[in-house]
Design an enzyme around this catalytic site. Sequence first.
Site, mmCIF file in Angstrom:
data_model
loop_
_atom_site.group_PDB
_atom_site.id
_atom_site.type_symbol
_atom_site.label_atom_id
_atom_site.label_comp_id
_atom_site.label_asym_id
_atom_site.label_seq_id
_atom_site.Cartn_x
_atom_site.Cartn_y
_atom_site.Cartn_z
ATOM 1 N N ASN A 9 0.876 -1.172 0.000
ATOM 2 C CA ASN A 9 0.000 0.000 0.000
ATOM 3 C C ASN A 9 0.913 1.222 0.000
ATOM 4 O O ASN A 9 1.481 1.572 1.029
ATOM 5 C CB ASN A 9 -0.892 -0.007 1.246
ATOM 6 C CG ASN A 9 -1.709 1.279 1.356
ATOM 7 O OD1 ASN A 9 -1.798 2.048 0.404
ATOM 8 N ND2 ASN A 9 -2.286 1.505 2.518
ATOM 9 N N LYS A 11 0.133 4.260 -0.335
ATOM 10 C CA LYS A 11 -0.475 5.496 0.191
ATOM 11 C C LYS A 11 -0.184 6.627 -0.796
ATOM 12 O O LYS A 11 -0.190 6.401 -1.994
ATOM 13 C CB LYS A 11 0.039 5.763 1.603
ATOM 14 C CG LYS A 11 -0.052 4.496 2.482
ATOM 15 C CD LYS A 11 0.239 4.719 3.912
ATOM 16 C CE LYS A 11 0.048 3.408 4.671
ATOM 17 N NZ LYS A 11 0.162 3.535 6.108
ATOM 18 N N HIS A 95 -9.407 1.364 4.531
ATOM 19 C CA HIS A 95 -8.133 1.502 5.250
ATOM 20 C C HIS A 95 -8.322 2.429 6.456
ATOM 21 O O HIS A 95 -9.114 3.361 6.406
ATOM 22 C CB HIS A 95 -7.061 2.059 4.301
ATOM 23 C CG HIS A 95 -5.695 2.008 4.913
ATOM 24 N ND1 HIS A 95 -5.218 2.998 5.734
ATOM 25 C CD2 HIS A 95 -4.724 1.056 4.851
ATOM 26 C CE1 HIS A 95 -4.007 2.657 6.150
ATOM 27 N NE2 HIS A 95 -3.687 1.485 5.628
ATOM 28 N N GLU A 97 -6.689 4.810 7.506
ATOM 29 C CA GLU A 97 -6.512 6.245 7.202
ATOM 30 C C GLU A 97 -7.764 6.810 6.542
ATOM 31 O O GLU A 97 -8.121 7.970 6.761
ATOM 32 C CB GLU A 97 -5.272 6.438 6.320
ATOM 33 C CG GLU A 97 -4.005 6.215 7.126
ATOM 34 C CD GLU A 97 -2.840 5.677 6.336
ATOM 35 O OE1 GLU A 97 -2.835 5.786 5.091
ATOM 36 O OE2 GLU A 97 -1.915 5.128 6.971
ATOM 37 N N GLU A 167 -5.241 -4.392 10.695
ATOM 38 C CA GLU A 167 -4.177 -3.431 10.985
ATOM 39 C C GLU A 167 -4.395 -2.857 12.380
ATOM 40 O O GLU A 167 -5.123 -1.884 12.556
ATOM 41 C CB GLU A 167 -4.180 -2.332 9.932
ATOM 42 C CG GLU A 167 -3.990 -2.883 8.524
ATOM 43 C CD GLU A 167 -3.431 -1.839 7.579
ATOM 44 O OE1 GLU A 167 -2.361 -2.099 7.014
ATOM 45 O OE2 GLU A 167 -4.036 -0.772 7.425
ATOM 46 N N GLY A 173 2.741 2.344 10.806
ATOM 47 C CA GLY A 173 3.604 3.500 10.622
ATOM 48 C C GLY A 173 4.379 3.908 11.867
ATOM 49 O O GLY A 173 4.951 4.982 11.930
ATOM 50 N N SER A 213 3.769 -1.976 10.180
ATOM 51 C CA SER A 213 5.232 -2.026 10.327
ATOM 52 C C SER A 213 5.824 -3.382 9.943
ATOM 53 O O SER A 213 6.761 -3.857 10.592
ATOM 54 C CB SER A 213 5.643 -1.643 11.755
ATOM 55 O OG SER A 213 5.170 -0.347 12.068
#
Length: 256
Positions: A9, A11, A95, A97, A167, A173, A213
Amino acid sequence: MRTPLVAANWKMYKTVRETVVYIKEFRSLVKDVDDVEIVVAPPFVSIAAAAEAARASNVAIAGQDLYWEKEGAFTGEVSAGMLREAGAGLVIVGHSERRAKFAETDRDVNRKVKAAIDGGLVPIMCVGETLEERESGQTLAVLDRQISAGLEGRTVDQVSSIAIADEPGGARGTGRTATAAQAQEAHAHIRGRVREWVGSAAADAVRIMYGGSVKPANARELMSRPDVDGALVGGASLDPRAFAEIVAGGRPGAVK
Ligand code: 13P
């Protein structure tokens, strides 16, 4: 047996030009990997170029999002049909985000999963609690809500063909990966719920990927767990060699 699915991904990283350079290098690094489904999700503007660069390789291209309508006055949005014609075979949906920064709801995720399937794309439906929810002990309740809402109305065959990406909050991240044991525990819970709500055939077939991560150094350990069927990789996927090593289960020797 489930074929592991390992997806990059990206992003909001990489231009069209950078995408083509990456895919050309990456496809040769993973050309001998035949036991993993390999996916790269670049920004929308690069999908067509990425698909062209990946043509006749074992690398599939995915969108990072979609809208549930086929077409219309929805400025800024992209439909399943548009993604598919551009060369995508899959699409990331819901996702964290998108949920946190763009206010996507469980209902939106449900519509997007349906639209993806109806439009011939394989959805990678993301679930996962926030750090705050994790710290207040709500992890499993949040997963249950997201899974039941996201999959509501889908058939056994449909659920069997999609992927779910877990996730966990605090692992994305941050460099702080969940331990393989924590990932296994959450994934076993998710599969158990799919078994309860959709049935054993779907539970046995659905791929449950881990995201947060993931790096070459931890990929093998994570993916060795029985219910961890691959990974959704952010930061480490921006480097073709690092992502190739993750795809190969963290085995550097498997990357040419
Ligand atoms: P990182 O791999 O950078 O933690 O990102 C995880 C993620 O959000 C993948 O979708």
